[in-house]
Design an enzyme around this catalytic site. Structure first.
Site, PDB file in Angstrom:
ATOM      1  N   SER A 110       0.812  -1.248  -0.025  1.00  0.00           N
ATOM      2  CA  SER A 110      -0.024   0.075   0.111  1.00  0.00           C
ATOM      3  C   SER A 110       0.803   1.186   0.096  1.00  0.00           C
ATOM      4  O   SER A 110       1.555   1.545  -0.861  1.00  0.00           O
ATOM      5  CB  SER A 110      -1.065   0.079   1.445  1.00  0.00           C
ATOM      6  OG  SER A 110      -1.995   1.053   1.042  1.00  0.00           O
ATOM      7  N   GLU A 208      -1.895  -2.442  -8.308  1.00  0.00           N
ATOM      8  CA  GLU A 208      -3.057  -3.013  -7.459  1.00  0.00           C
ATOM      9  C   GLU A 208      -3.317  -1.850  -6.902  1.00  0.00           C
ATOM     10  O   GLU A 208      -2.976  -0.752  -6.949  1.00  0.00           O
ATOM     11  CB  GLU A 208      -2.498  -3.948  -6.473  1.00  0.00           C
ATOM     12  CG  GLU A 208      -1.687  -3.439  -5.339  1.00  0.00           C
ATOM     13  CD  GLU A 208      -2.454  -2.889  -4.203  1.00  0.00           C
ATOM     14  OE1 GLU A 208      -3.409  -3.231  -3.925  1.00  0.00           O
ATOM     15  OE2 GLU A 208      -1.756  -1.856  -3.433  1.00  0.00           O
ATOM     16  N   HIS A 278      -4.733  -5.527  -1.427  1.00  0.00           N
ATOM     17  CA  HIS A 278      -5.488  -5.234  -0.574  1.00  0.00           C
ATOM     18  C   HIS A 278      -6.540  -6.504  -0.425  1.00  0.00           C
ATOM     19  O   HIS A 278      -7.844  -6.139  -0.775  1.00  0.00           O
ATOM     20  CB  HIS A 278      -6.088  -3.840  -0.465  1.00  0.00           C
ATOM     21  CG  HIS A 278      -5.359  -2.837  -0.213  1.00  0.00           C
ATOM     22  ND1 HIS A 278      -4.512  -2.372  -1.246  1.00  0.00           N
ATOM     23  CD2 HIS A 278      -5.329  -1.726   0.522  1.00  0.00           C
ATOM     24  CE1 HIS A 278      -3.812  -1.243  -0.959  1.00  0.00           C
ATOM     25  NE2 HIS A 278      -4.034  -1.148   0.170  1.00  0.00           N
TER      26      HIS A 278
END
Length: 307
Positions: A110, A208, A278
């Site tokens: 992230s 992502e 995630h």
């Protein structure tokens, strides 16, 4: 070729930092039992529990924890408590020489994408895109496969991703090989135009994201296109895009249509559906190692991240 950090041994000490937003401390404490099961000791960053608005302490404090773990000879690896926002705020002050002189495992995802990119390019060290302690490990939803992925830190394991793990979709056929780089799409785009932007030349680009509607993914992929990053890459590994459904629009393109528009006609392999990001399970991968994407057989093979 990037330097691979030394593998972990049972009894080694892992440093825990919160380089971005404040982690859930209850979940973080719950995750420590997992590290104990792995045979690891823990050194907690001094500022992990600090709260500075949406940041886990000041920029100076979060950077101090990172540098402390890099300089401590007893700390063999660093696992991030969580992501959120904030790593980019001190990226220009990271002492990359500390990492290049004594390469250590860095594990997270992230917002940690900013650390992956900068450390990979300026310290030339392999890092690991994997589930974090408070965000994932300490939750009831933590998946058995996610847990097993930590095994790649203890021995050099060649990773193989096939449809035995999740259904995959070939957007463009072909085979390509290069170093696997990338991470969170929003973070990759936020660095464009700076000295910390990702270098995709001859690389397999992995992307992502979470909670980004198709039109936002469209905008970000277009930025990568205009900056030449899509042209420079040799292939594309599309990870999980959770919660990507449009919220209010009655008429929209689907995420697949957006991906096909930007990636489908480049003449390079593109495969989507990888449970990397995630999501649970979260298939952890080393970044900066040689990988092979086969759009015909829908497989991804990645060389070991440790030595």
């Amino acid at each position: 070729m990037r330097t691979r950090p030394l593998r972990l041994q049972k009894g080694d000490t892992i440093g825990i930092i919160a380089p971005s937003s404040p982690p859930n401390i209850e979940n973080l404490n719950r995750s420590l039992a997992f590290l104990e099961q792995l045979g690891l000791n823990v050194k907690m960053g001094k500022h992990v529990e600090k709260i500075n608005g949406y940041l886990a302490g000041t920029d100076d404090e979060r950077l101090e924890d990172l540098h402390d773990m890099l300089t401590d000879p007893n700390v063999k690896g660093i696992i991030c408590a969580g992501g959120g926002f904030g790593a980019a705020r001190y990226a220009d002050r990271i002492d990359f020489q500390l990492m290049s002189e004594q390469p250590k495992i860095l594990w997270g995802y992230s917002d940690i994408t900013y650390l992956h990119t900068t450390i990979g390019q300026f310290a030339n060290v392999v890092t690991f895109h994997g589930p974090m302690l408070a965000s994932d490990v300490g939750k009831d939803t933590f998946h058995e496969l996610s847990a097993r992925m930590f095994g790649q830190l203890f021995e050099p394991i060649e990773l193989h991703y096939t449809e035995d793990i999740s259904p995959l979709t070939t957007i463009s056929r072909g085979v390509a090989q290069g170093e696997l780089v990338g991470g969170n799409l929003s973070l990759l785009v936020s660095a464009l135009g700076s000295k910390y932007e990702i270098d995709t030349r001859g690389q397999l680009l992995f992307i992502e994201d979470v909670s980004e509607e198709p039109y936002k993914v469209d905008s970000m992929l277009n930025q990568l296109r205009l900056s030449g990053k899509l042209h420079d890459a040799v292939g594309f590994v599309v990870g999980d895009f959770a919660k990507a459904e449009p919220k209010n629009q009655k008429s929209t393109l689907t995420l697949t249509e957006v991906l096909k528009h930007y990636l489908g006609d480049l003449g390079k392999p593109v495969v989507s559906g990888f449970k990397i990001g995630h999501c649970e399970p979260h298939f952890a991968v080393p970044l900066g190692v040689e990988a092979r994407l086969d759009g015909d057989s829908k497989t991804l093979t990645i060389l070991p991240g440790v030595k």
